[in-house]
Design an enzyme around this catalytic site. Structure first.
Site, PDB file in Angstrom:
ATOM      1  N   CYS A 196       0.814  -1.227   0.000  1.00  0.00           N
ATOM      2  CA  CYS A 196       0.000   0.000   0.000  1.00  0.00           C
ATOM      3  C   CYS A 196       0.844   1.273   0.000  1.00  0.00           C
ATOM      4  O   CYS A 196       0.338   2.359  -0.270  1.00  0.00           O
ATOM      5  CB  CYS A 196      -0.935  -0.006   1.191  1.00  0.00           C
ATOM      6  SG  CYS A 196      -2.031  -1.419   1.176  1.00  0.00           S
ATOM      7  N   HIS A 238      -3.371   7.224   2.205  1.00  0.00           N
ATOM      8  CA  HIS A 238      -3.753   5.916   1.661  1.00  0.00           C
ATOM      9  C   HIS A 238      -5.115   5.554   2.243  1.00  0.00           C
ATOM     10  O   HIS A 238      -5.373   5.761   3.426  1.00  0.00           O
ATOM     11  CB  HIS A 238      -2.707   4.873   2.060  1.00  0.00           C
ATOM     12  CG  HIS A 238      -3.167   3.467   1.831  1.00  0.00           C
ATOM     13  ND1 HIS A 238      -3.673   3.045   0.619  1.00  0.00           N
ATOM     14  CD2 HIS A 238      -3.215   2.388   2.662  1.00  0.00           C
ATOM     15  CE1 HIS A 238      -4.003   1.768   0.717  1.00  0.00           C
ATOM     16  NE2 HIS A 238      -3.740   1.346   1.949  1.00  0.00           N
ATOM     17  N   ASN A 279      -9.973  -0.296  -0.249  1.00  0.00           N
ATOM     18  CA  ASN A 279      -8.512  -0.212  -0.236  1.00  0.00           C
ATOM     19  C   ASN A 279      -7.967  -0.781  -1.558  1.00  0.00           C
ATOM     20  O   ASN A 279      -8.049  -1.978  -1.794  1.00  0.00           O
ATOM     21  CB  ASN A 279      -7.993  -1.011   0.971  1.00  0.00           C
ATOM     22  CG  ASN A 279      -6.479  -0.992   1.094  1.00  0.00           C
ATOM     23  OD1 ASN A 279      -5.770  -0.564   0.188  1.00  0.00           O
ATOM     24  ND2 ASN A 279      -5.981  -1.461   2.226  1.00  0.00           N
TER      25      ASN A 279
HETATM   26  O1  UT7 Z   1      -3.667  -0.997   3.663  1.00  0.00           O
HETATM   27  C1  UT7 Z   1      -2.740  -1.804   4.316  1.00  0.00           C
HETATM   28  C2  UT7 Z   1      -2.869  -1.770   5.748  1.00  0.00           C
HETATM   29  N1  UT7 Z   1      -4.090  -2.396   6.170  1.00  0.00           N
HETATM   30  C3  UT7 Z   1      -4.805  -1.798   7.079  1.00  0.00           C
HETATM   31  O2  UT7 Z   1      -4.454  -0.716   7.471  1.00  0.00           O
HETATM   32  C4  UT7 Z   1      -5.982  -2.540   7.627  1.00  0.00           C
HETATM   33  C5  UT7 Z   1      -5.964  -2.363   9.087  1.00  0.00           C
HETATM   34  N2  UT7 Z   1      -7.043  -3.054   9.801  1.00  0.00           N
HETATM   35  C6  UT7 Z   1      -8.333  -2.706   9.745  1.00  0.00           C
HETATM   36  O3  UT7 Z   1      -8.758  -1.878   8.960  1.00  0.00           O
HETATM   37  C7  UT7 Z   1      -9.230  -3.304  10.803  1.00  0.00           C
HETATM   38  O4  UT7 Z   1      -8.444  -4.009  11.727  1.00  0.00           O
HETATM   39  C8  UT7 Z   1     -10.314  -4.261  10.236  1.00  0.00           C
HETATM   40  C9  UT7 Z   1     -11.385  -3.463   9.533  1.00  0.00           C
HETATM   41  C10 UT7 Z   1      -9.711  -5.290   9.316  1.00  0.00           C
HETATM   42  C11 UT7 Z   1     -11.000  -5.008  11.395  1.00  0.00           C
HETATM   43  O5  UT7 Z   1     -11.522  -4.082  12.347  1.00  0.00           O
HETATM   44  P1  UT7 Z   1     -11.192  -4.230  13.900  1.00  0.00           P
HETATM   45  O6  UT7 Z   1     -11.941  -3.151  14.578  1.00  0.00           O
HETATM   46  O7  UT7 Z   1      -9.712  -4.254  14.068  1.00  0.00           O
HETATM   47  O8  UT7 Z   1     -11.849  -5.609  14.254  1.00  0.00           O
HETATM   48  P2  UT7 Z   1     -11.166  -6.953  14.837  1.00  0.00           P
HETATM   49  O9  UT7 Z   1     -10.303  -7.596  13.823  1.00  0.00           O
HETATM   50  O10 UT7 Z   1     -10.584  -6.654  16.188  1.00  0.00           O
HETATM   51  O11 UT7 Z   1     -12.455  -7.861  15.040  1.00  0.00           O
HETATM   52  C12 UT7 Z   1     -13.504  -7.500  15.936  1.00  0.00           C
HETATM   53  C13 UT7 Z   1     -14.636  -8.515  15.789  1.00  0.00           C
HETATM   54  C14 UT7 Z   1     -14.176  -9.975  15.809  1.00  0.00           C
HETATM   55  O12 UT7 Z   1     -15.157 -10.735  16.466  1.00  0.00           O
HETATM   56  P3  UT7 Z   1     -14.986 -11.154  18.021  1.00  0.00           P
HETATM   57  O13 UT7 Z   1     -13.731 -11.949  18.063  1.00  0.00           O
HETATM   58  O14 UT7 Z   1     -14.896  -9.857  18.773  1.00  0.00           O
HETATM   59  O15 UT7 Z   1     -16.224 -11.932  18.283  1.00  0.00           O
HETATM   60  C15 UT7 Z   1     -14.149 -10.364  14.360  1.00  0.00           C
HETATM   61  O16 UT7 Z   1     -14.315 -11.755  14.155  1.00  0.00           O
HETATM   62  O17 UT7 Z   1     -15.266  -8.345  14.512  1.00  0.00           O
HETATM   63  C16 UT7 Z   1     -15.326  -9.608  13.820  1.00  0.00           C
HETATM   64  N3  UT7 Z   1     -15.263  -9.354  12.392  1.00  0.00           N
HETATM   65  C17 UT7 Z   1     -16.348  -9.119  11.637  1.00  0.00           C
HETATM   66  N4  UT7 Z   1     -17.657  -9.043  11.925  1.00  0.00           N
HETATM   67  C18 UT7 Z   1     -18.498  -8.774  10.936  1.00  0.00           C
HETATM   68  C19 UT7 Z   1     -14.152  -9.287  11.600  1.00  0.00           C
HETATM   69  N5  UT7 Z   1     -14.503  -9.013  10.329  1.00  0.00           N
HETATM   70  C20 UT7 Z   1     -15.859  -8.899  10.334  1.00  0.00           C
HETATM   71  C21 UT7 Z   1     -16.799  -8.630   9.328  1.00  0.00           C
HETATM   72  N6  UT7 Z   1     -18.117  -8.560   9.667  1.00  0.00           N
HETATM   73  N7  UT7 Z   1     -16.447  -8.395   8.042  1.00  0.00           N
END
Ligand code: UT7
Length: 331
Positions: free
Chosen positions: A113, A253, A283
């Site tokens: 990215c 980005h 993204n």
């Molecule tokens: O461009 C390159 C760099 N990349 C980035 O900068 C991406 C960085 N990361 C992110 O944007 C975020 O971490 C995400 C959007 C990918 C995820 O958001 P988050 O607030 O960090 O969520 P998390 O991974 O901590 O997950 C929280 C909960 C989990 O459930 P439990 O374990 O709390 O029950 C996940 O399983 O959300 C769940 N979850 C979802 N729920 C519904 C993860 N993906 C989804 C989904 N829909 N698509």
């Protein structure tokens, strides 16, 4: 000799993949995706549409808008992590051939990215050293080809598209790219990776398709992205004795609205300074910054002389930032 950012172009595929569409593919909701990422929809390239096809469309627009002839371009540098062919030929040489520019040096770099900031740095260095005069830089990604549409943690994020810019030599310091940082930390390489196929993990007899797709430690990446980018953009402004008010357009980005908002808030950027496209394109990795600049340009929001602050963070891990005045050739 200085390097000037002369023009911008982009291409987005027609097909839209909405959050609603994704709810039929994985266990997710429009509400979750919107709240956690700010993304409402993303574009998906046609089955037979390649990374180079999209790159050519963006590149031709950027060259046309620069006022230069195609034959003035003396190097092509591409940022992509979804190349037409893994290993060879490079996507840049495929693009050069499709554009009838077979005689210019062309190569790809891999910085995920952060790719666009890296190729901007390469173009700047080649021009400042006097080696080249008019460099075409292109970020193009068919992220849908390396995304696992059974993994809700990643498939909601990525989209396809391309963006390109022409960087030219100038002796006018006011037109010059003012500063550019690039950085990397390989110790965190496993935060974002496609594990299969390289010499680190050669193809086995049976196809390990899931290992060819992006795997991401999302939450860990998120936290380190906010921390690292905030520090980096504060530093580049301080190094150049600039305040947030001196920046006409903050073009981050487009990975996640929450990352953009956190970094923008740390810089005390007003909403009208922050360029946002993540809601409509998701993204698009190395293509996201030039696609965002192109939207700003096409909406009439980018004027000659205005200072842009770019920042990016991604796989590697890699990150970078740049202070770039928009410097079209004067008529
Ligand atoms: O461009 C390159 C760099 N990349 C980035 O900068 C991406 C960085 N990361 C992110 O944007 C975020 O971490 C995400 C959007 C990918 C995820 O958001 P988050 O607030 O960090 O969520 P998390 O991974 O901590 O997950 C929280 C909960 C989990 O459930 P439990 O374990 O709390 O029950 C996940 O399983 O959300 C769940 N979850 C979802 N729920 C519904 C993860 N993906 C989804 C989904 N829909 N698509």
């Amino acid at each position: 000799m200085y390097a000037a950012f002369r023009s911008i172009g982009a291409y987005v595929p027609e097909r839209i993949l909405s959050n609603e569409d994704l709810t039929k593919m994985v266990d997710t909701t429009d509400e979750w995706i919107t709240k956690r990422t700010g993304i409402k929809e993303r574009r998906i390239a046609a089955k037979n549409e390649t990374t180079s096809d999209m790159a050519v469309k963006a590149a031709e627009l950027a060259i046309e808008r620069s006022g230069l002839a195609k034959s003035d371009i003396d190097m092509i540098v591409m940022a992509t992590i979804s190349p037409d062919y893994f290993n060879m030929p490079s996507t840049a040489t495929v693009v050069a051939h499709k554009m009838g520019l077979d005689k210019v040096p062309a190569f790809d770099i891999s910085a995920a990215c952060t790719g666009f900031v890296y190729i901007l740095g390469i173009a700047k260095a080649f021009i400042e050293s006097g080696m080249k005069k008019n460099i075409l830089i292109v970020g193009s990604e068919k992220m849908s080809a390396i995304t696992d549409y059974t993994d809700r943690g990643t498939c909601i994020l990525f989209g396809d598209g391309a963006g390109a810019a022409v960087i030219s030599a100038t002796d006018n310091k006011d037109e010059a790219i003012l500063d550019l940082h690039i950085a990397a930390d390989g110790s965190l390489g496993d935060f974002l990776m496609t594990p299969d196929g390289g010499t680190g993990n050669p193809h086995q007899n049976e196809l390990k398709s899931e290992a060819s797709f992006i795997q991401m430690k999302g939450n860990e990446t998120f936290k380190i992205a906010v921390r690292t980018l905030t520090k980096d953009v504060v530093q580049i402004l301080a190094d150049n004795n600039l305040e947030s008010d001196d920046i006409a357009h903050f073009v981050p980005h487009q990975a996640n609205y929450r990352i953009i908002k956190a970094v923008g808030d740390a810089l005390k950027m007003r909403e009208d300074q922050v360029v946002l496209t993540v809601h409509k394109y998701g993204n698009t990795s190395g293509a996201s910054i030039p696609m965002a600049i192109n939207d700003l340009y096409e909406e009439g929001g980018l004027k000659a002389g205005e200072m842009m602050l770019l920042d990016a963070f991604g796989g590697g891990l890699t990150w970078g930032s740049a202070l770039v005045p928009f410097s079209p050739f004067s008529k």
